[in-house]
Design a protein around this motif. Structure first.
Motif: not given
Length: 490
Positions: A257-267, A276-283
């Motif tokens: 799930a996290l890896y998919l979200s990282v790829l979605a952020a880049v896409a 990417m961190a801002s998009y995922l609301e993470r540090k």
């Protein structure tokens, strides 16, 4: 070894394998072949075994004991000894494989080697011991042992650092996707505009045409939209779920799930760690590990900024994954319902151009400058080609440079051979050229590169107006590059 007539291109890989396999020197040798799935590694190695009368074994995800039984059965069928093989451990199996080359150079292929090593982590050390320099089983053999795998993270570690097989391999071949020119030829597309759009979705993976699309290619530019609907967005075709499977097949990816979200952020255009961190609301520190794992798996690629240190950007390395995350994943529930593909694609075409096609075209232009452009056109041989941001201190703004061609440094500063702007849908005019002139001046002021010979390149998928053509004809340092030039003769 004659390359099979049905094998498209792969002349370099076939030549490297031929030299390795037919090398008459005494002693067993080791080779490693890697590459992403669907690139034709199995077809390549199986053809090499058939051409040289070698032994091919395709591993599966299984327990160690089952894999030993399978290779015992396969080797028995190949050798036909007086009594069948029943290997108690991998040391016995490897010695039997080395014995195959006792009379002549012979290829022995273990495909999907990571599956075996996952079940038995000692296997690389066992092979290391079997290939010890003064060991009789090695010196009396001319087996050309080829280990092959699709898990790039594992294969990358196989020969690195303090790995057991470090320094043992005499061959290392990476089977890469076809570049944009070869991909167009493989798909049978002669129109550069259509070829670029297809390449932005399926890239240069051979299997996507033959097996996954069953040979279905766009009949022409007017058929592109229908082709997308009936192949990539059609839940009945393998291409529909392929991007998901590519991620699932990587052994090092656990929290998918996290890896998919990282790829979605880049896409979605978030190319830096901070974005990417801002998009995922993470540090940013929370996503450092997923980014590194995706890089090792060959799914994410880091590009250094040509003008600013420690400001890397990231892009999705596999076009189909980028297309999936930009176009398909946000509306997955709709696409799974039969008959919805045409409606979804109609609403997604603008997003496809901005989030998929535009960035892909930029990357193809960088690849053209590095691998295809005449050094005379660039003003020298490029050492690397990248992109970056040039800061303007007077206006406190940053100027994006789509293509930056850096040459080989002969003096204190490396030469900046060329900078370029890439436009897919825009007709390029003199304003684009003037912008590049301004950026060249800013780079000269910064003093990092020698800009005395920097040329200005404008890439466009829509063409150039008359004023821009007039400037290019009058000024030798201005070059206009269209799709016909990028594709050459296809």
């Amino acid at each position: 070894m004659d390359k099979p007539a049905e094998m498209f291109d792969r002349a370099y890989e076939w030549s490297a394998l031929s030299r390795f396999i037919t090398d008459p020197q005494p002693g067993a040798t080791l080779g490693v072949v890697s590459g992403r799935r669907r690139q034709g590694k199995t077809f390549l190695l199986d053809a090499a075994c058939r051409a040289a009368g070698g032994f091919y074994f395709g591993a599966t995800e299984a327990a160690d004991a089952e894999s030993l039984r399978r290779i015992s059965t396969a080797l028995t069928a190949h050798v036909r000894p007086a009594s069948p093989f029943h290997f108690a451990d991998w040391s016995e199996a490897v010695d039997a494989l080395l014995a195959l080359g006792s009379d002549r150079p012979l290829p022995v292929v273990i495909d999907e080697f990571p599956y075996l090593a996952k079940a038995n982590p000692e296997l690389p050390s066992i092979i290391q011991e079997a290939l010890r320099p003064l060991r009789n089983q090695r010196t009396g053999s001319r087996t050309r042992l080829l280990l092959c795998g699709s898990a790039l993270s594992f294969m990358g570690r196989l020969l690195s650092g303090n790995a057991p097989l470090r320094g043992r391999a005499g061959l290392e071949v990476v089977v890469r996707p076809l570049d944009h020119r070869l991909a167009a030829q493989f798909w049978g597309i002669t129109d550069p505009h259509l070829a670029m759009k297809v390449n932005a979705i399926v890239g240069g993976t051979p299997a996507y045409r033959r097996e996954f699309a069953r040979g279905d290619t766009p009949a022409g530019p007017d058929d592109f939209d229908n082709w997308v609907v009936r192949t990539v967005l059609n839940p009945e075709t393998p291409l529909f779920r392929e991007a998901r499977y590519l991620l699932a097949e990587e052994p090092d990816l656990r929290d998918t799930a996290l890896y998919l979200s990282v790829l979605a952020a880049v896409a979605d255009g978030n190319a830096t760690r901070g974005c990417m961190a801002s998009y995922l609301e993470r540090k940013a520190t929370d996503i450092a590990h997923p980014i590194n794992v995706l890089e090792d798996a060959g799914l994410l690629r880091r590009d250094a900024d040509a003008f600013r240190d420690n400001r890397p950007t990231y892009r999705i390395a596999e076009p189909l994954i980028g297309f999936h995350h930009a176009i398909m994943r946000p509306v997955w529930d709709q696409l799974e319902r039969p008959g919805s593909a045409a409606r979804v694609w109609q609403a997604s075409r603008r997003r496809f151009v901005s989030n998929v096609l535009g960035p892909h075209f930029e990357q193809v232009c960088r690849g053209w400058a590095l691998h295809h452009a005449d050094p005379g056109l660039l003003g020298g041989l490029p050492a690397r080609v990248g992109h970056g941001t040039v800061h303007d201190s007077r206006t406190r703004t940053g100027h994006e440079v789509d293509v930056a061609v850096i040459g080989i440094a002969d003096g204190a500063k490396p030469p900046l051979l060329a900078i370029g702007e890439v436009k897919w849908n825009d007709t390029v005019g003199t304003a684009h050229i003037d912008r590049l002139r301004h950026i060249r001046g800013l780079v000269a002021q910064a003093g990092r590169y020698d800009t005395s010979g920097t040329r200005l390149f404008c890439f466009s998928g829509a063409g150039f107006n008359d004023k821009a053509r007039a400037v290019a004809e009058a000024e030798a340092d201005v070059q206009l590059i269209d799709l016909a030039t990028i594709y050459g003769e296809i």
